[in-house]
Design a protein around this motif. Structure first.
Motif, PDB file in Angstrom:
ATOM      1  N   VAL A 159     -32.753 -23.791  24.504  1.00 52.90           N
ATOM      2  CA  VAL A 159     -33.677 -24.754  23.895  1.00 52.90           C
ATOM      3  C   VAL A 159     -34.235 -25.849  24.931  1.00 52.90           C
ATOM      4  O   VAL A 159     -35.431 -26.053  24.992  1.00 52.90           O
ATOM      5  CB  VAL A 159     -32.929 -25.555  22.578  1.00 52.90           C
ATOM      6  N   LEU A 160     -33.316 -26.263  25.659  1.00 55.46           N
ATOM      7  CA  LEU A 160     -33.709 -27.214  26.885  1.00 55.46           C
ATOM      8  C   LEU A 160     -34.928 -26.425  27.846  1.00 55.46           C
ATOM      9  O   LEU A 160     -35.750 -26.974  27.986  1.00 55.46           O
ATOM     10  CB  LEU A 160     -32.575 -27.713  27.701  1.00 55.46           C
ATOM     11  N   GLU A 161     -34.396 -25.201  28.021  1.00 53.87           N
ATOM     12  CA  GLU A 161     -35.260 -24.396  28.781  1.00 53.87           C
ATOM     13  C   GLU A 161     -37.012 -24.318  27.883  1.00 53.87           C
ATOM     14  O   GLU A 161     -37.891 -24.465  28.494  1.00 53.87           O
ATOM     15  CB  GLU A 161     -34.828 -23.168  29.107  1.00 53.87           C
ATOM     16  N   ASP A 162     -36.728 -24.025  26.726  1.00 52.63           N
ATOM     17  CA  ASP A 162     -37.956 -24.075  25.973  1.00 52.63           C
ATOM     18  C   ASP A 162     -38.733 -25.256  25.634  1.00 52.63           C
ATOM     19  O   ASP A 162     -39.853 -25.287  25.837  1.00 52.63           O
ATOM     20  CB  ASP A 162     -37.506 -23.431  24.421  1.00 52.63           C
ATOM     21  N   CYS A 163     -37.908 -26.291  25.754  1.00 57.20           N
ATOM     22  CA  CYS A 163     -38.430 -27.716  25.570  1.00 57.20           C
ATOM     23  C   CYS A 163     -39.220 -28.065  27.166  1.00 57.20           C
ATOM     24  O   CYS A 163     -40.367 -28.458  26.779  1.00 57.20           O
ATOM     25  CB  CYS A 163     -37.664 -28.629  25.285  1.00 57.20           C
ATOM     26  N   LEU A 164     -38.551 -27.578  28.078  1.00 59.13           N
ATOM     27  CA  LEU A 164     -39.329 -28.071  29.271  1.00 59.13           C
ATOM     28  C   LEU A 164     -40.547 -27.303  29.471  1.00 59.13           C
ATOM     29  O   LEU A 164     -41.542 -27.548  30.119  1.00 59.13           O
ATOM     30  CB  LEU A 164     -38.342 -27.796  30.388  1.00 59.13           C
ATOM     31  N   ASP A 165     -40.514 -25.929  28.947  1.00 58.40           N
ATOM     32  CA  ASP A 165     -41.682 -25.145  29.317  1.00 58.40           C
ATOM     33  C   ASP A 165     -42.804 -25.654  28.630  1.00 58.40           C
ATOM     34  O   ASP A 165     -43.926 -25.795  28.973  1.00 58.40           O
ATOM     35  CB  ASP A 165     -41.495 -23.734  28.703  1.00 58.40           C
ATOM     36  N   ALA A 166     -42.679 -26.268  27.258  1.00 62.19           N
ATOM     37  CA  ALA A 166     -43.612 -26.874  26.485  1.00 62.19           C
ATOM     38  C   ALA A 166     -44.237 -28.065  27.039  1.00 62.19           C
ATOM     39  O   ALA A 166     -45.245 -28.388  27.131  1.00 62.19           O
ATOM     40  CB  ALA A 166     -43.175 -27.059  24.881  1.00 62.19           C
ATOM     41  N   GLU A 167     -43.227 -28.940  27.637  1.00 63.64           N
ATOM     42  CA  GLU A 167     -43.394 -29.994  28.358  1.00 63.64           C
ATOM     43  C   GLU A 167     -44.417 -29.786  29.518  1.00 63.64           C
ATOM     44  O   GLU A 167     -45.462 -30.890  29.993  1.00 63.64           O
ATOM     45  CB  GLU A 167     -42.415 -31.140  28.480  1.00 63.64           C
ATOM     46  N   LEU A 168     -44.268 -28.912  30.448  1.00 57.64           N
ATOM     47  CA  LEU A 168     -44.888 -28.480  31.648  1.00 57.64           C
ATOM     48  C   LEU A 168     -46.152 -28.044  30.913  1.00 57.64           C
ATOM     49  O   LEU A 168     -47.422 -28.149  31.913  1.00 57.64           O
ATOM     50  CB  LEU A 168     -44.212 -27.433  32.299  1.00 57.64           C
ATOM     51  N   GLU A 169     -46.274 -27.348  29.966  1.00 59.59           N
ATOM     52  CA  GLU A 169     -47.620 -26.658  29.498  1.00 59.59           C
ATOM     53  C   GLU A 169     -48.404 -27.863  28.916  1.00 59.59           C
ATOM     54  O   GLU A 169     -49.722 -27.816  29.365  1.00 59.59           O
ATOM     55  CB  GLU A 169     -47.196 -25.866  28.177  1.00 59.59           C
ATOM     56  N   LEU A 170     -47.919 -28.919  28.513  1.00 63.35           N
ATOM     57  CA  LEU A 170     -48.317 -30.292  28.369  1.00 63.35           C
ATOM     58  C   LEU A 170     -48.871 -30.933  29.500  1.00 63.35           C
ATOM     59  O   LEU A 170     -49.499 -32.155  29.306  1.00 63.35           O
ATOM     60  CB  LEU A 170     -47.807 -31.086  27.293  1.00 63.35           C
ATOM     61  N   GLY A 171     -48.780 -30.666  30.654  1.00 64.38           N
ATOM     62  CA  GLY A 171     -49.068 -31.404  31.904  1.00 64.38           C
ATOM     63  C   GLY A 171     -47.963 -32.472  32.175  1.00 64.38           C
ATOM     64  O   GLY A 171     -48.466 -33.611  32.858  1.00 64.38           O
ATOM     65  N   SER A 250     -56.803 -28.729  33.852  1.00 64.57           N
ATOM     66  CA  SER A 250     -56.387 -29.501  32.575  1.00 64.57           C
ATOM     67  C   SER A 250     -54.860 -29.994  32.701  1.00 64.57           C
ATOM     68  O   SER A 250     -54.221 -30.591  31.697  1.00 64.57           O
ATOM     69  CB  SER A 250     -56.249 -28.539  31.218  1.00 64.57           C
ATOM     70  N   GLY A 251     -54.436 -29.598  33.907  1.00 63.47           N
ATOM     71  CA  GLY A 251     -53.047 -30.020  34.139  1.00 63.47           C
ATOM     72  C   GLY A 251     -51.860 -29.094  33.156  1.00 63.47           C
ATOM     73  O   GLY A 251     -50.633 -29.398  33.120  1.00 63.47           O
ATOM     74  N   ARG A 252     -52.305 -27.930  32.589  1.00 66.00           N
ATOM     75  CA  ARG A 252     -51.389 -27.243  31.731  1.00 66.00           C
ATOM     76  C   ARG A 252     -50.497 -26.111  32.697  1.00 66.00           C
ATOM     77  O   ARG A 252     -51.053 -25.867  33.646  1.00 66.00           O
ATOM     78  CB  ARG A 252     -52.416 -26.380  30.757  1.00 66.00           C
ATOM     79  N   ALA A 339     -54.605 -22.306  26.337  1.00 67.19           N
ATOM     80  CA  ALA A 339     -53.243 -22.407  27.045  1.00 67.19           C
ATOM     81  C   ALA A 339     -53.211 -21.900  28.399  1.00 67.19           C
ATOM     82  O   ALA A 339     -52.227 -22.642  29.090  1.00 67.19           O
ATOM     83  CB  ALA A 339     -52.595 -21.269  25.939  1.00 67.19           C
ATOM     84  N   LEU A 340     -54.224 -21.282  28.939  1.00 67.53           N
ATOM     85  CA  LEU A 340     -54.367 -20.847  30.319  1.00 67.53           C
ATOM     86  C   LEU A 340     -55.081 -21.848  30.934  1.00 67.53           C
ATOM     87  O   LEU A 340     -55.210 -21.684  32.351  1.00 67.53           O
ATOM     88  CB  LEU A 340     -54.910 -19.353  30.365  1.00 67.53           C
ATOM     89  N   GLY A 341     -55.267 -23.013  30.699  1.00 67.41           N
ATOM     90  CA  GLY A 341     -55.915 -23.903  31.483  1.00 67.41           C
ATOM     91  C   GLY A 341     -57.290 -24.341  31.394  1.00 67.41           C
ATOM     92  O   GLY A 341     -57.892 -25.154  31.962  1.00 67.41           O
ATOM     93  N   VAL A 342     -58.082 -23.518  30.440  1.00 68.29           N
ATOM     94  CA  VAL A 342     -59.499 -23.890  30.533  1.00 68.29           C
ATOM     95  C   VAL A 342     -59.810 -25.022  29.443  1.00 68.29           C
ATOM     96  O   VAL A 342     -59.252 -24.892  28.303  1.00 68.29           O
ATOM     97  CB  VAL A 342     -60.273 -22.552  30.115  1.00 68.29           C
ATOM     98  N   PRO A 343     -60.565 -26.061  30.077  1.00 67.43           N
ATOM     99  CA  PRO A 343     -60.976 -26.955  29.018  1.00 67.43           C
ATOM    100  C   PRO A 343     -61.773 -26.640  27.864  1.00 67.43           C
ATOM    101  O   PRO A 343     -62.620 -25.474  27.971  1.00 67.43           O
ATOM    102  CB  PRO A 343     -61.471 -28.029  29.896  1.00 67.43           C
TER     103      PRO A 343
END
Length: 813
Positions: A159-171, A250-252, A339-343
């Motif tokens: 779950v930590l790995e999944d959470c960190l992926d989401a946070e990296l996706e959020l920039g 977008s920093g995603r 999700a791929l970073g396009v605004p």
């Protein structure tokens, strides 16, 4: 979120109106195992093993009972009620939703993995991780409990790995880089943490440190394991070296949109291995699109998600996921591009523009896209990219041809062993082992469909006091089985039905008139209220929609699908159902006439075109359907069709020596013909069954039936049965000639039966006398049948021999 009353994510704690103090080691172990298996029975043997290992003391059972009694008192004192109950050879602790922190943790994790937006996923994951207060079940001394501790701790890391992926996706790479650094020190061999650390460092502008992190993990892998890091790490290292892994505007971060893995996933290992190989194959001729097809409820979503999770490490640039049944393709593309970073401002408004931009963004990346519930391959065309290394995994109920660049995998229903394995994962292996035969039957009643097995298992699991035998009894009645399995099963079984034309839906309902098992295509022509071409098109529509299975040159309705068809048939107007039944009966008579080489009967025929194959074995292939037609005609109150079908069975089954079919069909027809007053049909059926009785050497029964045939024929009027009776008498002669003679013939009275025939001959003689009397009655002008038997005309006309059951003839048993 309410504060859970039972806690295992840290020190073992129980709180009611007051805290429950559990300090004794044995009570801690017992309570821990009961909580970890909440709402499921923990066998006594498991408790004994957890407390003492393989050699428990002689008083072990009594000591466990003492522990359980003490725990019951403590829970009751804290206002938690009667939670622990003895069930069979074990104990169960009842838990309500949200009462155990571990259950709440899993619910939040599932919510996070199902979230469509990374901010929702992050919130759920962080809430789940906040429930942890240290190592699970800290300080409890038991090898069995320690195994659970390891499993639960592994879940937290995932779950930590999944959470960190989401946070990296959020920039949020700057916010999490420190936390990931600590985690890579704590778990130095987990590649996903290193991948996240390198990504975060690079996006923070710390390219040298990102490369140093890779060198450190590679050295550790080579020195300690003799292995190179995985493909994802190596490719990220090369991208950073080449400067091609810059942060999007977008920093995603890398999208990971897959739903959560099912904790109870079982089976399909060969298919999963093949899917993974196909998705990760970069060789020449590798398929860009992989299609997983199968009927509704077969588990395509679960298999696709599991395959994608296993293949995900080979796609460092992300995994995209969507259900096409829920969203428009243009909306899905917009979400993927975001999700791929396009605004948002850079995403075109039209479908073609979004598809073109999507293909451009994927260029130079390795991305796996998973699309569920595609109505056809045409729906997924905008998502097919030419980028090297990108793959598309699609699930659909439609039948898909194998095309260049497209690999098609067929998902079948679960076999018995796989179904029982899934049932065990859902309700507990102990319960299934204790009722194995009921478990097998439950899987069969569910048609092997994972969605149905899961629904039945969920019903049982939610009711700890319910046995599998009770669940089987609940589903045994066909009338409401789909309803009892739930709306989800009904929707899965009928998926695609709304998309087929109206004539195909009408035909689908009428196919329930056919017996379970396979049937030939001509049956659809008879049932459809349309021409042969239209009926064939309707049947093919049902095949394409996975509502009808193809079995060689024949067809069949899957078991649960047939129940749905029965429900729809009951909703059709009675006159339409009756007309379809009569067309089916007429088609059977048309075919039996062709097989026998002559038309025999007055009931209307339904001409159909069918490949009869070897006419000598036609009945063996079609007997189940023909016998079912006899029973259906009887149930439908169609005595004319029923009688002619039964007589056709008599001819065909008699030629194959299948006397049980002959008897069953004839007696079934008699039960409807006699009350209907059709004396002509009654005479024919009684004559037919009389011939069968002669073949089986039941002569008294045969005499009774022939006499009743003659009586019914006289009442019908204008029927001469002399020739028919001659045929039966010829059968008697053949039967008499077949009687074994005595190996030694003692001198005796001429004509007296030999010793070896003293039992059989009197029975034959009795049968002949009765037949000869009956035969004389058959003469229309009253003349004797022959001069040799003219003396019989001087006898009074015998009354019909009364019907007696075969058991009333003990001498012929």
């Amino acid at each position: 979120m309410p504060d859970p009353g039972f806690r295992v994510l840290g020190l073992l704690q129980v709180r009611g109106s007051e805290p429950v103090v559990v300090t004794a080691r044995r009570q801690q172990v017992v309570l821990a195992l009961l909580l970890l298996n909440g709402n499921r029975v923990v066998p006594l043997e498991v408790l004994l093993d957890a407390l003492w290992g393989p050699e428990p003391p002689a008083t072990a059972r009594a000591q466990v009972q003492t522990c359980v009694s003490a725990l019951r008192r403590a829970l009751a004192k804290a206002g938690l009620g009667e939670r622990i109950s003895a069930r069979g050879s074990g104990y169960c602790l009842d838990l309500a939703p949200g009462e155990l922190d571990l259950h709440e943790f899993e619910a939040l994790v599932a919510r996070g993995r199902a979230a469509r937006r990374p901010e929702e996923a992050r919130a759920a994951f962080r809430e789940a991780l906040a429930l942890w207060r240290g190592e699970p079940l800290t300080g409890i001394d038991s090898g069995v409990v320690r195994a659970h501790q390891v499993r639960i701790a592994e879940r937290r890391v995932e779950v930590l790995e999944d959470c960190l992926d989401a946070e990296l996706e959020l920039g949020l790479h700057r916010e999490v880089v420190g936390e990931i650094s600590v985690l890579t020190e704590e778990y130095p061999l987990r590649e996903r943490f290193v991948l996240q650390l390198m990504t975060a460092l690079h996006r923070c502008g710390r390219r040298v440190e990102a490369l140093a992190a890779y060198r450190a993990v590679r050295r550790r892998f080579v020195d300690e394991l003799g292995l190179e890091p995985g493909v994802a790490l190596r490719e990220l290292h090369q991208d950073i070296l080449a400067g091609s892994s810059d942060t999007p505007a977008s920093g995603r971060a890398v999208p990971r949109m897959l739903p959560a893995r099912l904790p109870y996933f079982t089976g399909h290992e060969r298919l999963l291995a093949a899917l993974r190989r196909g998705l990760t194959d970069d060789g020449p001729g590798a398929a860009v699109v992989t299609v997983l097809t199968g009927r509704g409820g077969a588990g395509k979503s679960a298999v696709a998600a599991e395959a994608a999770h296993r293949a995900a490490p080979a796609f460092p640039d992300g995994v995209l996921y969507a259900r096409l049944a829920d969203e428009d393709a243009a909306d899905v593309l917009a979400r993927f591009l975001h999700a791929l970073g396009v605004p948002a401002a850079g995403i075109p408004d039209d479908l073609d523009g979004r598809a073109a931009l999507y293909r451009s963004v994927l260029a130079g990346r390795r991305v796996l896209t998973v699309l569920e519930d595609a109505a056809s391959l045409a729906r997924v065309t905008p998502f097919v990219a030419d980028a090297r290394g990108c793959r598309l995994l699609v699930t659909t109920c439609a039948r898909v041809p194998a095309l260049p660049g497209v690999a098609v995998a067929e998902l079948d229903v679960l076999d018995g062993a796989e179904g029982v394995e899934l049932l065990s994962a859902l309700v507990g292996e102990d319960r299934v082992t204790a009722e194995l035969s009921d478990a097998v039957e439950l899987v069969e009643l569910c048609g092997g469909l994972p969605v149905a097995v899961t629904a039945a298992a969920t019903h049982v699991a939610a009711r700890p006091g319910r046995t599998l035998a009770q669940a089987v009894a609940r589903l045994r009645a066909e009338g409401d089985r789909i309803g009892r399995l739930g709306a989800g099963v009904r929707a899965a079984v009928g998926r695609g039905l709304a998309d087929v034309p109206a004539p195909a839906r009408d035909l689908f309902a009428r196919l329930a008139l056919l017996p379970a098992g396979s049937w030939a295509g001509w049956a659809a022509t008879a049932l459809a209220d349309a021409g042969p071409a239209e009926a064939a098109d309707a049947l093919e529509s049902l095949v394409d929609a996975r509502l009808v299975d193809v079995a060689g040159a024949r067809y069949r309705l899957p078991s649960l699908t047939r129940l749905l068809a029965l429900e729809m048939l009951a909703a059709q107007p009675l006159d339409a159902r009756s007309a379809a039944s009569r067309r089916l009966f007429g088609a059977w008579l048309h075919l039996t006439d062709e097989v026998r080489g002559a038309e025999a009967g007055r009931a209307p025929r339904t001409p159909v075109v069918a490949d009869l194959g070897d006419r000598g074995t036609w009945y063996d292939r079609e007997s189940a359907g023909l016998l079912a037609a006899v029973r259906q005609a009887a149930d439908a109150g169609e005595p004319g069709y029923c009688a002619e079908l039964a007589l056709a069975v008599a001819d065909l089954a008699g030629a194959r020596g299948r006397h049980a079919d002959w008897r069953e069909s004839g007696e079934t027809a008699l039960r409807v013909v006699v009350p209907a007053g059709d004396r002509r049909a009654e005479a024919a059926l009684e004559r037919s069954l009389g011939e069968l009785a002669v073949r089986e050497s039941r002569f008294a029964d045969a005499a009774g039936r022939i006499t009743r045939a003659l009586t019914a024929g006289e009442q019908a009027g204008g029927v001469s049965w002399d020739e028919l009776v001659r045929q039966v008498l010829a059968g008697v002669d053949r039967a008499r000639a077949a009687m074994p003679a005595s190996p030694v013939s003692p001198v005796g009275v001429p004509g007296e039966p030999a010793a070896g025939n003293r039992t059989a001959s009197p029975r034959i003689a009795l049968g002949r006398n009765q037949f000869e009397l009956a035969a004389d009655r058959a003469q229309p002008d009253g003349a004797p049948r022959s001069v040799a038997r003219a003396g019989h005309r001087r006898l009074p006309r015998p009354r019909p021999i009364s019907w007696r059951r075969e058991s009333e003839y003990p001498e012929e048993a």
